[in-house]
Scaffold this motif. Structure first.
Motif: not given
Length: 251
Positions: A31-54
């Motif tokens: 999941y993280h490799k996809a994030m810094y590889g530019g392979q994530c969708t906006p929904e996947q980025i937002r999902g990570w940010v919202a969950n990491r907030y906890y």
């Protein structure tokens, strides 16, 4: 079969063994490799940010638990800075506020992040396990669990290097948290590492410390496993019986 160590490592070898745990840091998770590889969708980025907030909002609670269990005033004075870094103080709004700015930069609203409506059960359970460990462990053991910070500057830098290129839709103001943590994490590592090297001196203690650090790595990896199921495989909790987010938001 590898022989079981019966003697304690010297300080240098022990530090090397701790740092070698970086092989299992969540920077290597798909999941993280996809994030810094530019392979994530906006929904996947937002999902990570919202969950990491906890996770972010529980960091100062974890640090407060360490301080509550620590009888050493000198250690408490130094550890207090971690709480101020996240909760903020005069002249610095803190890391939690910076994370909310990131949330807005990726297209989330403050309300939907703060009310935790997107936090997956697997993420909540993992973070709660970390907080509960810090509460019941000795303060030295809980301090040791923070040593995933050994590997944190690399992960923050990877986001700063790759996200602006791959995700131009993210507003520049959102990156302040990552920049802030580059220096803070390095400072925190020095203190936490000294505590660990000073306290865990026997073979059994050192094995315990390495297991504690692996536990923390398990926490971070498990959070991304939950996100992978929900946002990459499109199989969030209860997906087979409802399309509603029926999971609890905390008890």
């Amino acid at each position: 079969m590898n022989a079981i160590a019966t003697t304690a490592m010297n300080r240098q070898d022990f530090e090397h063994a701790l740092r070698d745990k970086g092989r299992f840091y969540h920077i290597h998770h798909p999941y993280h490799k996809a994030m810094y590889g530019g392979q994530c969708t906006p929904e996947q980025i937002r999902g990570w940010v919202a969950n990491r907030y906890y996770y972010q909002i529980n960091i100062p609670r974890k640090d407060a638990a360490i301080m509550a269990n620590c009888p050493d005033a000198g250690v408490r004075r130094m550890w207090l800075q971690r709480i101020l870094d996240h909760d903020g103080h005069d002249g610095d709004e803190g890391g939690i506020e910076a994370w909310l700015c990131l949330a807005e930069a990726v297209g989330l609203t403050r309300d939907e992040v703060i009310d935790q409506r997107h936090v997956l059960p697997g993420v909540r359970f993992a973070v709660d396990a970390y907080l509960n460990f810090a509460r019941r462990a000795t303060w030295q053991e809980a301090a040791c669990s923070s040593l995933t910070e050994l590997f944190a500057p690399e992960i923050h830098q990877s986001r700063l290097d790759s996200w602006p290129q791959h995700y131009p839709w993210i507003e520049e103001t959102g990156y302040s948290y990552f920049r802030k943590r580059l220096s803070e994490a390095r400072r925190d590592v020095e203190h936490g590492l000294t505590i660990t090297l000073d306290h865990f001196t026997s073979q059994a203690d050192q094995a315990r410390a390495l297991d504690i650090l692996q536990f923390k790595l398990d926490i971070l990896w498990s959070m991304l496993d939950a996100l992978t199921m929900a946002y990459m495989h499109q199989t969030p909790p209860y997906h087979s019986v409802t399309d509603q987010q029926v999971w609890h938001r905390g008890l």
